[in-house]
Motif scaffolding. Structure first.
Motif, short mmCIF file in Angstrom:
data_model
loop_
_atom_site.label_atom_id
_atom_site.label_comp_id
_atom_site.label_asym_id
_atom_site.label_seq_id
_atom_site.Cartn_x
_atom_site.Cartn_y
_atom_site.Cartn_z
N GLY A 53 0.82 -1.21 0.00
CA GLY A 53 0.00 0.00 0.00
C GLY A 53 0.86 1.26 0.00
N GLY A 104 -4.51 1.21 -2.80
CA GLY A 104 -4.53 1.68 -1.40
C GLY A 104 -5.74 1.18 -0.63
N ALA A 107 -5.57 -2.66 -0.19
CA ALA A 107 -4.61 -2.98 0.87
C ALA A 107 -5.23 -2.74 2.25
N THR A 147 0.65 2.41 8.64
CA THR A 147 0.19 2.76 7.28
C THR A 147 0.31 4.25 7.03
#
Length: 197
Positions: A53, A104, A107, A147
């Motif tokens: 990601g 994105g 993920a 993240t």
């Protein structure tokens, strides 16, 4: 007066279908792979998903920030991967949409599924059920922090070194296309040989 920009409905529909298909495929595959793994392996898979990601997010930002001119010079110097870098920049909006939004979001969905699998795997260690909510919140918070933090670092690199990131991506695409083209050619050649036998 500026002309109104047409909405690319074909791209929107194509993105919708592509996202749905990829999300289903990756969710099924990741769940199948992680159903019978231990906690360590599941965490490793989770880290890989987070990295994917972050990596694609950086590509999406770099493509939008990169200048096309240096790659034209590289293409003139017969650097074959340069044409793929130019193609990425020319389609910056689509590439950014695919990398930042499609990959994105997928993920993020798979990360959520993986967290559930990890919590389920932890249950084999006879941890009291009253701790499960805290584990779930703690792991979710850790994944979110990694993240967001990772994407922040990726964005800094993508903006400050946009040319290098796009050049690297162009080289990957060139190598992949070369490998798959060779594979396709070998299959065609083998098919011809089989027919001539």
């Amino acid at each position: 007066m500026k002309a109104k920009r047409k909405i690319n409905y074909r791209w929107i529909i194509r993105t919708f279908i592509m996202t749905f298909m990829l999300a289903v495929i990756f969710s099924v595959v990741s769940e199948a792979l992680m159903r019978n793994v231990n906690v360590f392996s599941a965490f490793l898979m989770l880290m890989i998903i987070i990295f994917i990601g972050i990596f694609f997010d950086a590509i999406g930002i770099a493509v939008a920030a990169a200048n096309e001119k240096p790659f034209h010079s590289m293409a003139s110097a017969q650097i074959k991967s340069a044409k793929y870098s130019i193609m990425l920049i020319k389609n910056a909006s689509k590439v950014s949409n695919f990398c930042n939004d499609v990959i994105g979001d997928i993920a993020g969905i798979i990360s959520g599924t993986t967290i559930g699998i990890i919590i389920g795997a932890i249950s084999q260690y006879n941890i009291p059920t009253k701790f499960y909510p805290y584990l779930s919140v703690g792991i979710s918070g850790l994944v979110a922090a990694m993240t967001v933090g990772g994407k922040a670092i990726g964005k800094e690199i993508a903006i400050s070194r946009a040319k290098e990131v796009v050049d690297f991506t162009g080289k990957i695409i060139y190598v992949l296309k070369l490998v798959f083209s060779i594979g396709t050619y070998k299959k065609m050649l083998q098919g011809r040989r089989d027919r001539n036998v």
